[in-house]
Design a protein around this motif. Structure first.
Motif, short mmCIF file in Angstrom:
data_model
loop_
_atom_site.label_atom_id
_atom_site.label_comp_id
_atom_site.label_asym_id
_atom_site.label_seq_id
_atom_site.Cartn_x
_atom_site.Cartn_y
_atom_site.Cartn_z
N TRP A 162 3.03 68.24 7.01
CA TRP A 162 1.91 67.94 6.38
C TRP A 162 0.72 67.74 6.98
O TRP A 162 -0.52 67.83 6.72
CB TRP A 162 2.43 66.47 5.65
N ARG B 58 5.86 64.38 -5.30
CA ARG B 58 6.47 65.58 -5.05
C ARG B 58 5.53 66.54 -4.08
O ARG B 58 6.03 67.22 -3.20
CB ARG B 58 6.82 66.25 -6.26
N ASP B 59 4.21 66.14 -3.89
CA ASP B 59 3.24 67.01 -2.95
C ASP B 59 3.83 66.65 -1.50
O ASP B 59 3.76 67.52 -0.87
CB ASP B 59 1.90 66.55 -3.18
N ARG C 161 6.93 66.33 -0.43
CA ARG C 161 8.42 66.96 -0.44
C ARG C 161 8.21 68.41 -0.25
O ARG C 161 8.98 68.98 0.42
CB ARG C 161 9.37 66.62 -1.80
N LYS C 162 7.19 68.89 -0.71
CA LYS C 162 7.18 70.45 -0.74
C LYS C 162 6.81 70.78 0.92
O LYS C 162 7.37 72.20 1.37
CB LYS C 162 5.81 70.98 -1.29
N ILE D 230 10.59 71.54 2.35
CA ILE D 230 11.41 72.67 1.62
C ILE D 230 10.99 73.76 2.75
O ILE D 230 9.96 74.14 2.93
CB ILE D 230 10.97 73.16 0.52
N PRO E 294 16.26 72.84 0.08
CA PRO E 294 15.32 71.73 0.15
C PRO E 294 15.73 71.01 1.70
O PRO E 294 14.73 70.38 1.77
CB PRO E 294 15.96 70.90 -1.14
#
Length: 442
Positions: A114, A260-261, A263-264, A267, A281
């Protein structure tokens, strides 16, 4: 170094199982509540349930959601339950992992990636966490190329937020806090750390591996539990172990994200493999279906009322043990633990020798240092064992030499030496050599 070869002819089933059973002879008798850590026991009924649930999905593999949609269904439902208990909402997502270490690792990996997108100018990212944070943070930093800055705790053994703020640099991307800390059973001031995170748009991960499935129920029972979860503005991710106070087999944990943004970034996907597009994941590829099924089964079997009853038993046992220890003038509980984990020490007797003498009575208590203390993780099963423990502890104290004594048993002397060794690099090297030597056939 010894060596074991594959036997030419196999053994019959009864002999194999008999041999396995014999291997347990030197293990701690945890069913009797004589182990304070490692095992979280709720009772025979829960143990029997998780065994049956696990065996129903013993061979199924969580790698393929297409082949085993049942595992996806159970995983998403388990995560939904845990996110609800953790102050999440409809946007909160997560996954099941193999344990708290992987959960923290995945959160740190997501935070790092991130930051690469959010702060592309930061090429040497750093994190700031208190010294009481679990070593999984250090392991993640080591593997992921992150610099970790450890800050002191205050006299109450909780994070010193002013020290954390002073440790921030232009390269800081992650802040960390814990609920409940393993060494002392404390809940860090997450609201204050969240303020820091919001001010500088930093990723805040809360390690609730130990407290995530205990604190929500203690709070409902009226215990004074401060805010620590997604209800706190600024919290980005949380880890919470199911194989602790949800009483499943090892290893089952969860890592959760506010939306959810986030969590990407956890992955992993690779699209150019001749075997097809590969995406997972979490860190592991293949994942044991039995662990996912056991987690789902426990939540359905116990329900809220079952978890509340078990939390009450565990907290009652912890309070009984802490009150009994504080009543012994040679001992004292460190700080004011709010949950079911605590540590105790002594200024008068050698605490490591106390652990060694209690081991002779069948009690397994882990030793800690900085400062010297003994660790207690309390399960519901310990309510029945608390009185005997306190009696044995009271009878053992007169046998223990003073705190500054050099006449110690080998285990006590070894731990005292490691805890006071001024060259911490040497202590680390000793630990590496010990582990390297331990895992071999003798």
């Amino acid at each position: 170094m010894g060596r074991i070869s594959l036997p030419e002819n196999g053994m019959n089933k009864e002999d194999v199982l008999s041999r396995l059973e014999s291997f347990k002879s030197d293990d701690v008798k945890w069913h009797d509540g004589q182990l304070f850590g490692l095992i979280y026991e709720a009772g025979q009924d829960v143990e029997d349930l998780v065994k049956e649930a696990h065996s129903l999905f013993l061979i199924e593999n969580g790698l393929s959601p297409m082949a085993f949609p049942s595992l996806v269904k159970m995983e998403t439902e388990v995560v939904s339950i845990v996110t609800a208990l953790s102050g999440g909402d409809d946007e909160t997502v997560g996954n099941i992992t193999s344990g708290g270490t992987e959960s923290i690792f995945m959160a740190m990996k997501a935070a790092r990636d991130w930051a690469r997108e959010t702060y592309p100018n930061i090429v040497k990212p750093e994190m700031v966490v208190p010294v009481t944070a679990h070593p999984a943070w250090n392991k993640a930093a080591h593997y992921l190329g992150l610099k970790i800055n450890m800050t002191p705790v205050k006299d109450d053994l909780r994070a010193d937020v002013a020290a954390m703020e002073n440790a921030l640099t232009e390269n800081t991307i992650i802040l960390g806090g814990t609920a409940v800390t393993y060494p002392h059973g404390m809940i860090d001031p997450i609201e204050e750390i969240g303020r820091l995170a919001r001010e500088d748009n930093l990723w805040l991960h809360v390690d609730a591996c130990l407290g995530g499935l205990m604190l929500p129920f203690l709070k409902k029972l009226g215990n004074d539990i401060g805010p620590y979860d997604f209800s706190v503005p600024g919290v980005t991710s949380i880890s919470a172990d199911i194989h602790k106070y949800a009483y499943t087999p090892k290893g089952v944990s969860t890592v959760m994200y506010r939306k959810r943004d986030f969590r990407k970034f956890q992955i992993f996907a690779y699209a150019d493999w001749p075997g097809g597009v590969y995406a997972t994941p979490c860190l592991a590829g293949g994942r044991p279906g039995g662990n996912i099924a056991a987690a789902w089964a426990v939540f359905q079997y116990l329900g809220e009322q079952g978890f509340l009853a078990l939390a009450k038993k565990a907290r009652t046992a912890a309070e009984k043990l802490m009150d009994g220890i504080n009543a012994m003038p040679q001992l004292c509980v460190l700080g004011e633990p709010r949950a079911t984990v605590f540590a105790f020490g002594s200024d008068e007797i050698n605490i490591y020798e106390l652990a060694a003498r209690m081991a002779e009575r069948g009690w397994h208590i882990d030793a800690q240092h900085l400062p010297p203390s003994l660790h207690m993780t309390v399960s519901p099963i310990h309510l029945a064992a608390a009185d005997k423990f306190l009696v044995d502890l009271r009878h053992t104290i007169p046998e223990v030499p003073p705190a500054d004594s050099e006449e110690l048993s080998e285990p006590a002397a070894m731990y005292a030496m490691l805890g006071t060794m001024p060259d911490r690099k040497m202590a680390k090297e000793f630990a590496v050599e010990y582990i390297n030597d331990l895992y071999r056939v003798s």
